[in-house]
Design an enzyme around this catalytic site. Structure first.
Site, mmCIF file in Angstrom:
data_model
loop_
_atom_site.group_PDB
_atom_site.id
_atom_site.type_symbol
_atom_site.label_atom_id
_atom_site.label_comp_id
_atom_site.label_asym_id
_atom_site.label_seq_id
_atom_site.Cartn_x
_atom_site.Cartn_y
_atom_site.Cartn_z
ATOM 1 N N ARG A 111 12.663 105.067 -8.420
ATOM 2 C CA ARG A 111 13.565 105.053 -9.571
ATOM 3 C C ARG A 111 15.017 105.098 -9.126
ATOM 4 O O ARG A 111 15.883 104.445 -9.704
ATOM 5 C CB ARG A 111 13.276 106.256 -10.467
ATOM 6 C CG ARG A 111 11.903 106.228 -11.082
ATOM 7 C CD ARG A 111 11.749 107.401 -12.046
ATOM 8 N NE ARG A 111 10.376 107.542 -12.438
ATOM 9 C CZ ARG A 111 9.607 108.586 -12.131
ATOM 10 N NH1 ARG A 111 10.095 109.599 -11.445
ATOM 11 N NH2 ARG A 111 8.361 108.616 -12.528
ATOM 12 N N ASN B 295 1.907 98.110 -27.670
ATOM 13 C CA ASN B 295 1.185 97.598 -26.515
ATOM 14 C C ASN B 295 2.112 96.666 -25.724
ATOM 15 O O ASN B 295 2.620 95.686 -26.267
ATOM 16 C CB ASN B 295 -0.050 96.839 -27.022
ATOM 17 C CG ASN B 295 -0.914 96.338 -25.881
ATOM 18 O OD1 ASN B 295 -0.425 95.914 -24.832
ATOM 19 N ND2 ASN B 295 -2.215 96.399 -26.094
ATOM 20 N N ALA B 296 2.306 96.975 -24.472
ATOM 21 C CA ALA B 296 3.265 96.214 -23.660
ATOM 22 C C ALA B 296 2.842 94.751 -23.497
ATOM 23 O O ALA B 296 3.693 93.861 -23.437
ATOM 24 C CB ALA B 296 3.419 96.872 -22.296
ATOM 25 N N ASP C 176 5.238 99.308 -14.953
ATOM 26 C CA ASP C 176 4.590 100.419 -14.248
ATOM 27 C C ASP C 176 3.327 100.841 -14.993
ATOM 28 O O ASP C 176 3.249 101.959 -15.520
ATOM 29 C CB ASP C 176 5.584 101.587 -14.113
ATOM 30 C CG ASP C 176 5.049 102.711 -13.239
ATOM 31 O OD1 ASP C 176 4.084 102.484 -12.477
ATOM 32 O OD2 ASP C 176 5.597 103.828 -13.332
ATOM 33 N N CYS D 279 -0.571 101.330 -9.245
ATOM 34 C CA CYS D 279 -0.999 102.609 -8.674
ATOM 35 C C CYS D 279 -2.509 102.628 -8.455
ATOM 36 O O CYS D 279 -3.113 103.681 -8.330
ATOM 37 C CB CYS D 279 -0.554 103.775 -9.548
ATOM 38 S SG CYS D 279 -1.157 103.684 -11.224
#
Ligand code: SAH
Length: 398
Positions: free
Chosen positions: A215, A281-282, A302, A342
């Site tokens: 970040r 919702n992305a 992310d 991740c």
């Protein structure tokens, strides 16, 4: 007598060359009696001592080693390991130690990488949150609490053992204060940005410390920019980019609770940035921006882990491609894409391959500026690939 886990002959066992895990399938027999969670010895097929660890027949990973020495595993052992883990963080953050004085957040114990398999301990400005994720580590919970108390004298301790992975170990999901209760909304300072962390109701332990350095590493590209922070959670990236001078930050997350935290942290910081926080919702939102022809100077992606096992990698790849394709399309030419995965099961090369494919499909050219991973307080133990999971890539989109 300590029970003995004997490895099958004629196999290459990773546990012999440095990995802490013994799978059920690698074992020919277990000699002696034991209770699940007990400490056992691991020996090779000729009976030679390999190490000592805890056993849980309910898990695919039968034994996780705690030591390769012939030493007693007791409270003092656990506390010595905790002390070493804390000392290492003190080295990383020497000018900001202890966390209570500077308000930093840090992962104090990162499980296998700190030779305490199954244990996670985070410190948020002097408030400590822990998880004992395996039966064998859960047994040492009292030692962990004693160690945390003696070593850190924390302002408060919270147990976040409501993690679903505990069910694989036959453990219940529980959470709550250990000792004196406190306001679970605690504040940390991440390189000059104030963040509210909800240690009781937040995701995981309350905040994603693994992205901390990433970040800050992208702040330079934010000045006067229009930013989209997709899968924002409580605003880790969005607030850091605002601190870097972003003019506008749009954040998307499905979790209303995460955005409430984000909003509260916006108020804590004096920033000259316009924020728009959207509970949505992305995937859908990105497609809509593309349809409407709305562009951003910087897009952050992310998402949560799409691959939970090696088996689900093919489907996960499709998900990563989809989301990255949509993101690349809405980056203004010359702008930036900060994209992460991740999923431990997704290899770095596979991740980069997906992004390359997405760029080709979008008809755009990418330049890779930086390959980054998890923060230093989540070290990768060499020879133990399971400790390496976070991939963060900074691209320029032409
Ligand atoms: N970038 C964050 C961490 C993100 S964790 C930080 O720096 O702290 C992943 C987030 O994705 C979670 O907050 C989760 O609520 C959110 N999420 C999961 N699926 C989503 C979806 N389909 N659309 C938008 N957000 C989603």
């Amino acid at each position: 007598m300590t029970a003995r886990v004997e490895l099958k002959p004629g196999q290459k066992h990773r546990v012999i060359t440095g990995h802490p895990w013994v799978f059920q399938t690698e074992v020919s027999s277990v000699e002696g009696s034991f209770e699940p969670g007990d400490v056992v010895d691991v020996v090779d097929s000729k009976g030679r001592f390999i190490g000592r660890g805890y056993i849980n027949p309910a898990s695919q990973i039968l034994t996780r080693l705690l030591t390769r020495e012939d030493e007693d595993i007791n409270e003092e052992f656990i506390i010595r390991r905790l002390e070493a883990a804390v000392l290492f963080r003190k080295q990383i953050y020497s000018d900001k130690w202890p966390p209570e004085s500077s308000g930093i957040g840090t992962r104090l114990v990162f499980s296998e990488a700190d030779f305490l398999p199954g244990l996670v301990v985070d410190d948020f400005g002097g408030y400590v949150v822990f998880q004992t994720l395996t039966l064998g580590m859960d047994r040492w919970k009292d030692a962990v609490i004693r160690g945390i108390t003696d070593l850190l004298a924390p302002k408060g301790i919270y147990e976040r053992n409501d993690a679903p992975v505990r069910s694989l170990e036959g453990l219940p999901e529980i959470a709550g204060f250990v000792g004196q209760p406190f306001d679970p909304l605690v504040e940390i300072d991440e390189n000059g940005v104030r963040h509210l962390v909800d240690v009781a109701k937040g995701q995981k332990t309350g905040y994603f410390l693994d992205q901390q350095e990433n970040r800050s590493a992208v702040r330079w590209l934010a000045k006067d920019k229009k930013v989209l922070d997709a899968f924002s959670y409580s605003g880790g990236f969005g607030l850091s980019l605002a601190k870097g001078g972003a003019g506008h930050v749009t954040a998307i997350d499905v979790s209303e609770a995460a955005l409430d935290l984000f909003q509260a942290s916006v108020k804590l910081n004096q920033l000259n940035t316009e924020f728009q926080l959207r509970a949505a919702n992305a995937f859908d939102e990105l497609r809509d921006y593309d349809r409407k022809g709305e562009f951003f100077d910087v897009v952050v992606l992310d998402p949560p882990a799409f691959a939970r096992s090696r088996r689900t990698v093919p489907r996960a790849l499709a998900g990563y491609k989809e989301i990255n394709l949509r993101a690349i399309k809405v980056v203004r030419p010359g702008g930036f894409l900060i994209t992460s995965s991740c999923s431990q099961h997704l290899l770095p090369a596979e991740f980069e391959g997906v992004i390359e494919d997405a760029a080709r499909d979008a008809g755009r050219v990418l330049r890779l500026l930086e390959r980054r991973g998890q923060a230093r307080d989540h070290p990768v133990l060499v020879g133990v690939p399971e400790t390496e999971y976070l991939k963060c890539r900074i691209y320029q989109v032409l």
